[in-house]
Design an enzyme around this catalytic site. Structure first.
Site, PDB file in Angstrom:
ATOM      1  N   GLN A 142      61.459 -80.502  39.852  1.00 18.78           N
ATOM      2  CA  GLN A 142      60.978 -79.368  40.643  1.00 18.78           C
ATOM      3  C   GLN A 142      60.753 -79.742  42.103  1.00 18.78           C
ATOM      4  O   GLN A 142      60.671 -78.855  42.953  1.00 18.78           O
ATOM      5  CB  GLN A 142      59.691 -78.787  40.035  1.00 18.78           C
ATOM      6  CG  GLN A 142      58.479 -79.685  40.148  1.00 18.78           C
ATOM      7  CD  GLN A 142      57.254 -79.101  39.462  1.00 18.78           C
ATOM      8  OE1 GLN A 142      57.032 -79.329  38.272  1.00 18.78           O
ATOM      9  NE2 GLN A 142      56.453 -78.349  40.199  1.00 18.78           N
ATOM     10  N   CYS A 148      56.368 -75.345  38.353  1.00 20.51           N
ATOM     11  CA  CYS A 148      56.452 -75.908  37.008  1.00 20.51           C
ATOM     12  C   CYS A 148      56.571 -74.802  35.959  1.00 20.51           C
ATOM     13  O   CYS A 148      57.227 -74.971  34.938  1.00 20.51           O
ATOM     14  CB  CYS A 148      55.229 -76.756  36.720  1.00 20.51           C
ATOM     15  SG  CYS A 148      53.681 -75.823  36.818  1.00 20.51           S
ATOM     16  N   ASN A 301      58.938 -83.050  30.988  1.00 22.06           N
ATOM     17  CA  ASN A 301      58.339 -82.698  32.271  1.00 22.06           C
ATOM     18  C   ASN A 301      59.451 -82.318  33.255  1.00 22.06           C
ATOM     19  O   ASN A 301      60.639 -82.394  32.915  1.00 22.06           O
ATOM     20  CB  ASN A 301      57.513 -83.888  32.781  1.00 22.06           C
ATOM     21  CG  ASN A 301      56.474 -83.482  33.811  1.00 22.06           C
ATOM     22  OD1 ASN A 301      56.431 -82.331  34.279  1.00 22.06           O
ATOM     23  ND2 ASN A 301      55.625 -84.427  34.186  1.00 22.06           N
TER      24      ASN A 301
END
Ligand SMILES: *[C@@H]1O[C@H](CO)[C@@H](O)[C@H](O)[C@H]1NC(C)=O
Ligand SMILES: *[C@@H]1O[C@H](CO)[C@@H](O)[C@H](O)[C@H]1NC(C)=O
Length: 337
Positions: A142, A148, A301
């Site tokens: 990101q 996120c 993630n």
């Protein structure tokens, strides 16, 4: 007054001088080693600074981070390790402000409760990795944009699309960033459920390759081919890791966590330190347990592959808190395709 220095006094003075000198020397050596490590780190991560003042300021932060990491690893009494990474010249506050983006307070989801279709799901394997089932795309990054929420929603949707339709397609976070503005705030944060609602209203989402990530919000492009659809989404019952397990057994699940302790995570099972101040969104893509019995969630993630275990983190499962470790069971949801 006559000062007579006998041998003992001289020896004593030299000892003090010697200790002081070697302390000063080792401090200088330590500082020099730190400067060298910062220089190497800058090259490795292609970092440049505006001027000498900024460099010195960043060096101090880098040094504090490195000392914290070295002391943590030296203690060697935790189930995870830390390391220097691309975030090592940022303070925790700076890092959380620029690389997370889950907003519970300002952003409001339109639906407060949903049914939970997996409530009677009893067949739950002892371990599962959706990546091995081909339902997880490569780890994305990101960058310095607090979206996120878009990455988490997309990863969950990529998963259910593969599970239901048989093809894994990387989907567009940028479309959500630009177009899902009802209750979401672009790089300043948002909620996965608002993203799911946009995708439902929009009758689908386009692919990553059609609408590439720009690390900043732009104008909403509407002429893209929609390559994947969802019908609805559901929330996992709050503070219930058993229910979370039932859901993850069927598909990847979007969750929110308190990311305050994971900036320098590099491997192992993370078991804190963190609170339950939800500020980051990620996606659970599996679970398992180590040979010593420690149970973990396997989490994707969106901080690139150089963070954590190739972009993933293992977080302790069934920790001593109803909310789950770092609040991971407080706000979990998944799309239905
Ligand atoms: C680990 O070791 C450090 C330093 O010896 C100590 O301060 C800390 O309390 C220990 N932590 C645990 C979880 O045992
Ligand atoms: C789960 O089982 C209960 C009891 O049989 C039933 O009332 C409920 O509708 C079931 N839930 C789902 C989602 O199928």
């Amino acid at each position: 007054m006559a000062l007579t220095l006998n041998t003992n006094v001289i020896v004593f003075l030299f000892m003090i001088l010697g200790t002081w000198a070697s302390l000063a020397m080792s401090r200088t050596l330590h500082e020099a080693a730190m400067v060298e490590k910062h220089e190497q780190w800058m090259v490795q991560h292609g970092r440049t600074y505006e001027d000498q003042a900024e460099k010195e300021m960043r060096f101090e932060i880098f040094k504090q981070n490195l000392e914290f990491i070295e002391n943590f690893n030296k203690a060697g009494n935790r189930s995870y390790s830390l390391s220097i990474n691309q975030f090592s010249d940022l303070t925790d506050e700076e890092f959380l402000a620029s690389h997370t983006g889950y907003k519970l307070i300002h952003a409001q989801s339109r639906i407060s409760t949903t049914s939970f279709s997996y409530e009677n799901q009893t067949e739950v394997p002892s371990s599962l990795n959706w990546r091995e089932q081909g339902a997880v795309t490569d780890v994305k990054d990101q960058g310095s944009c607090g979206c996120c929420w878009a990455f988490s929603a997309v990863a969950a949707m990529e998963g259910i699309t593969k599970i239901k339709k048989g093809t894994l397609i990387s989907l567009s976070e940028q479309q959500l960033l630009d177009c899902s503005t009802n209750g979401n705030y672009g790089c300043n944060g948002g909620l996965m459920n608002n993203a799911f609602e946009y995708i439902i209203d929009n009758q689908g989402l386009t692919s990553e390759s059609n609408y590439e990530y720009q690390e900043m919000q732009g104008n909403c492009q509407t002429q893209m081919e929609l390559v994947a659809q969802i019908q609805s989404y559901q929330k996992v019952p709050r503070n219930n890791e058993e229910a979370l397990l039932q859901a993850v057994a069927k598909q990847p699940v979007s969750i929110a966590i308190d990311a305050s302790g994971i900036k320098s995570y590099s491997g192992g099972i993370f078991d804190g330190d963190c609170g339950t101040n939800l500020n980051h969104a990620v996606t659970i893509i599996g679970y398992g347990s180590e040979t010593d019995g420690t149970e973990f969630w396997l989490i994707k993630n969106s901080w690139g592959e150089t963070w954590g275990e190739d972009g993933y983190i293992k977080m302790k499962r069934n920790a001593d808190a109803a909310e789950g470790l770092c609040g991971l069971a407080m706000d979990a949801s998944y799309p239905i395709a």
